[in-house]
Write an enzyme that holds these catalytic residues in place. Structure first.
Site, short mmCIF file in Angstrom:
data_model
loop_
_atom_site.label_atom_id
_atom_site.label_comp_id
_atom_site.label_asym_id
_atom_site.label_seq_id
_atom_site.Cartn_x
_atom_site.Cartn_y
_atom_site.Cartn_z
N ASN A 9 0.87 -1.19 0.00
CA ASN A 9 0.00 0.00 0.00
C ASN A 9 0.90 1.24 0.00
O ASN A 9 1.47 1.58 1.03
CB ASN A 9 -0.89 -0.05 1.26
CG ASN A 9 -1.75 1.19 1.42
OD1 ASN A 9 -1.83 2.03 0.52
ND2 ASN A 9 -2.38 1.30 2.57
N LYS A 46 0.11 4.25 -0.28
CA LYS A 46 -0.53 5.43 0.36
C LYS A 46 -0.30 6.67 -0.51
O LYS A 46 -0.25 6.57 -1.73
CB LYS A 46 -0.04 5.59 1.80
CG LYS A 46 -0.22 4.29 2.60
CD LYS A 46 -0.04 4.46 4.08
CE LYS A 46 -0.22 3.12 4.77
NZ LYS A 46 -0.13 3.21 6.21
N HIS A 74 -9.60 0.90 5.16
CA HIS A 74 -8.26 1.12 5.74
C HIS A 74 -8.40 2.09 6.91
O HIS A 74 -9.19 3.03 6.87
CB HIS A 74 -7.31 1.67 4.68
CG HIS A 74 -5.90 1.69 5.20
ND1 HIS A 74 -5.44 2.70 6.00
CD2 HIS A 74 -4.89 0.80 5.08
CE1 HIS A 74 -4.18 2.43 6.34
NE2 HIS A 74 -3.83 1.28 5.80
N GLU A 121 -5.30 -4.93 10.87
CA GLU A 121 -4.29 -3.89 10.99
C GLU A 121 -4.54 -3.10 12.27
O GLU A 121 -5.31 -2.13 12.26
CB GLU A 121 -4.37 -2.94 9.79
CG GLU A 121 -4.11 -3.63 8.47
CD GLU A 121 -3.57 -2.65 7.44
OE1 GLU A 121 -2.43 -2.85 7.01
OE2 GLU A 121 -4.27 -1.69 7.11
N SER A 125 3.43 -1.91 10.52
CA SER A 125 4.89 -1.94 10.69
C SER A 125 5.51 -3.29 10.36
O SER A 125 6.45 -3.74 11.03
CB SER A 125 5.28 -1.48 12.10
OG SER A 125 4.88 -0.14 12.30
#
Ligand code: PGA
Length: 258
Positions: A11, A13, A99, A171, A217
């Site tokens: 991703n 972003k 998300h 997540e 992370s």
């Protein structure tokens, strides 16, 4: 090892530009050419979807093209939004729904996440449905109820027939972009509970087949211990997806999953 094929998404972003998105795409195609038995997707920013698509297609890559978001209405006066047909027109195969940055920075509700997921699935796309608790929710003992609420709401009225095109991403919000990672045991516990709930919402077969990937992370140094957990079927990678040297070892760890 389960029959579920590991899945790793990058991703990007709101990062990269025209040059760096192209360089990253070319590098990934070349570095991941020999990787098999892992589904891989990249999620570039909207303006670069077409150029990334050309690179993936021209090089015969199996890497899927993903979009970071979508709107659920087919067309009309929705300034700034992008429809499912527009994404498909640009070669997009998979879309992220829910998300945490969409939920917590842009204020998307469970209901909107569900509308997006349903519309994307009805339109023939694959969906990665993201769920996860904030630090405050974890510290107050609400990890499970939050994840269950987001999963139930996100999948409301999604028929079992569509579930082969759904991946769930767990997540934990406190681990995204913070350098803090859930321990392998924490991740495994939550993934197992998500799978159990999928069994209640659908059936055992669908629960066993649905991939549940971890995000937050994830990096080369912690990927193997996380993806080796029995209910962790890969990862959704943010920061470490922007550098080939960081992303490739995560894909390799998924490939080597025991
Ligand atoms: P991160 O982001 O890997 O930078 O923590 C993960 C994500 O938001 O998908």
């Amino acid at each position: 090892m389960s029959d579920r094929k590991p899945y790793v998404g990058g991703n990007w972003k709101m990062n990269t530009n025209r040059t760096t998105s192209a360089d990253l795409s070319r590098g990934l195609v070349d570095s991941l050419r020999t990787v098999s038995n892992v589904d891989i997707a990249v999620f570039p920013p909207f303006p670069y979807l077409l150029s990334v698509r050309s690179i993936l297609r021209d090089r015969g890559s199996a890497i899927k093209l993903g979009a970071q978001d979508v709107y659920f209405k087919p067309d009309g006066a929705f300034t700034g939004e992008v429809s499912i047909e527009m994404l498909k027109d640009c070669g997009v195969q998979v879309v992220l729904c829910g998300h945490s940055e969409r939920r917590h920075v842009l204020g998307e509700s469970d209901e909107m996440v569900n509308q997006k997921a349903r519309a994307a699935l009805e339109g023939g796309l694959e969906v990665i449905l993201c769920v996860g608790e904030t630090l405050g929710q974890r510290e107050s003992g609400h990890t499970d109820p939050v994840n269950q609420r987001q999963l139930r709401a996100g999948l409301a009225e999604v028929p079992g027939d569509f579930m082969s095109r759904v991946t769930v991403a767990y997540e934990p919000v406190w681990a995204i972009g913070t350098g803090k990672t859930a321990t392998p045991q924490d991740a495994q516990d939550v993934h197992a509970k998500i799978r159990k709930l999928l069994g209640n919402l659908y059936n055992r077969d669908i629960a066993d087949r649905t991939r549940i990937i971890y995000g937050g992370s994830l990096k080369a140094s912690n990927a193997a211990e996380l993806v080796d957990q029995p209910d962790v079927d890969g990862g959704l990678v943010g920061g470490a997806s922007l550098k080939i040297a960081d992303f490739v070892p995560i894909v390799q760890a998924a490939q080597a999953k025991r």
